[in-house]
Design a protein around this motif. Sequence first.
Motif, mmCIF file in Angstrom:
data_model
loop_
_atom_site.group_PDB
_atom_site.id
_atom_site.type_symbol
_atom_site.label_atom_id
_atom_site.label_comp_id
_atom_site.label_asym_id
_atom_site.label_seq_id
_atom_site.Cartn_x
_atom_site.Cartn_y
_atom_site.Cartn_z
ATOM 1 N N SER A 1 4.614 -37.128 46.483
ATOM 2 C CA SER A 1 3.460 -37.920 46.913
ATOM 3 C C SER A 1 3.346 -39.216 46.119
ATOM 4 N N CYS A 2 3.890 -39.223 44.896
ATOM 5 C CA CYS A 2 3.793 -40.400 44.034
ATOM 6 C C CYS A 2 4.939 -40.380 43.035
ATOM 7 N N ALA A 3 5.109 -41.476 42.313
ATOM 8 C CA ALA A 3 6.205 -41.613 41.354
ATOM 9 C C ALA A 3 5.652 -41.558 39.935
ATOM 10 N N ALA A 4 5.862 -40.455 39.268
ATOM 11 C CA ALA A 4 5.254 -40.244 37.952
ATOM 12 C C ALA A 4 5.814 -41.180 36.885
ATOM 13 N N THR A 5 7.058 -41.641 37.041
ATOM 14 C CA THR A 5 7.641 -42.453 35.975
ATOM 15 C C THR A 5 7.097 -43.881 35.928
ATOM 16 N N ASN A 6 6.464 -44.344 37.016
ATOM 17 C CA ASN A 6 5.904 -45.705 36.980
ATOM 18 C C ASN A 6 4.430 -45.750 37.370
ATOM 19 N N ASP A 7 3.813 -44.567 37.469
ATOM 20 C CA ASP A 7 2.400 -44.485 37.846
ATOM 21 C C ASP A 7 1.681 -43.561 36.855
ATOM 22 N N PRO A 8 0.912 -44.126 35.918
ATOM 23 C CA PRO A 8 0.232 -43.308 34.909
ATOM 24 C C PRO A 8 -0.700 -42.252 35.503
ATOM 25 N N VAL A 9 -1.356 -42.587 36.601
ATOM 26 C CA VAL A 9 -2.255 -41.622 37.239
ATOM 27 C C VAL A 9 -1.453 -40.429 37.762
ATOM 28 N N CYS A 10 -0.327 -40.736 38.407
ATOM 29 C CA CYS A 10 0.545 -39.676 38.920
ATOM 30 C C CYS A 10 1.090 -38.836 37.773
#
Length: 226
Positions: free
Chosen positions: A105-114
């Motif tokens: 659903s999202c990219a954890a390595t470039n999205d702090p919220v994810c």
Amino acid sequence: MTARGRVAVAALLILGAVGYASWLLEFVLDTGIDPLRGFASELAAADQPYGFWFRTGDLLTGCIVAVAGVLGLSRYSQGWVTAVGWIALIVFAFATVADSRLPMSCAATNDPVCAAREAGGHLPLTHDLHAMTSASASTGAVVSCLAFLLAAFRYRWPTWLKITGVAVATVFVGGTVWTLTAAGLRGQQDAWLGLGQRVQLLAFCGWLIFVALSVIHVTPERDGST
């Protein structure tokens, strides 16, 4: 007809390799994913600007390799060893199709919220399912690699083909071990997970081309095929 059949299967495998290398577009598109540290799967995450195109690339790859695998199994198996290789390729293909339909659903390595949601275990079920389909695809790829490499020596394929197979398989297995190790160290040590995975992916593209070469040069035509 026989020659055309071989060329058709080989062409499908090569086309599959091209499709599986669609992640290389990240070097000309502004994806925001770090190729050294980010999962390649994050390129296809649901919230990424080019996610649709990367998911489509995986979908087409899976469909193409599945067709090639079924044709290869029915027409160009050389004993049980290559049959295992073809079946493993089919597993890889269907798992890749599933992978494309169950994106992160999202990219954890470039999205702090994810990343925070991931750390807290609050990501949707699709992330776990995606991990399962990715693992299935990798398993199919590794088994296919080992099976065809065993066939190359068991059935005494040409020396140049065996050397090519060993070289590509070594890079692929090395990339796979690198990826698994880096994933295990994630959050503790930076082992360049993204680079390791991309080495693995690129090597498997080379492996599909190797299998295409084996179809053209060595595997016998099954009786009753065209």
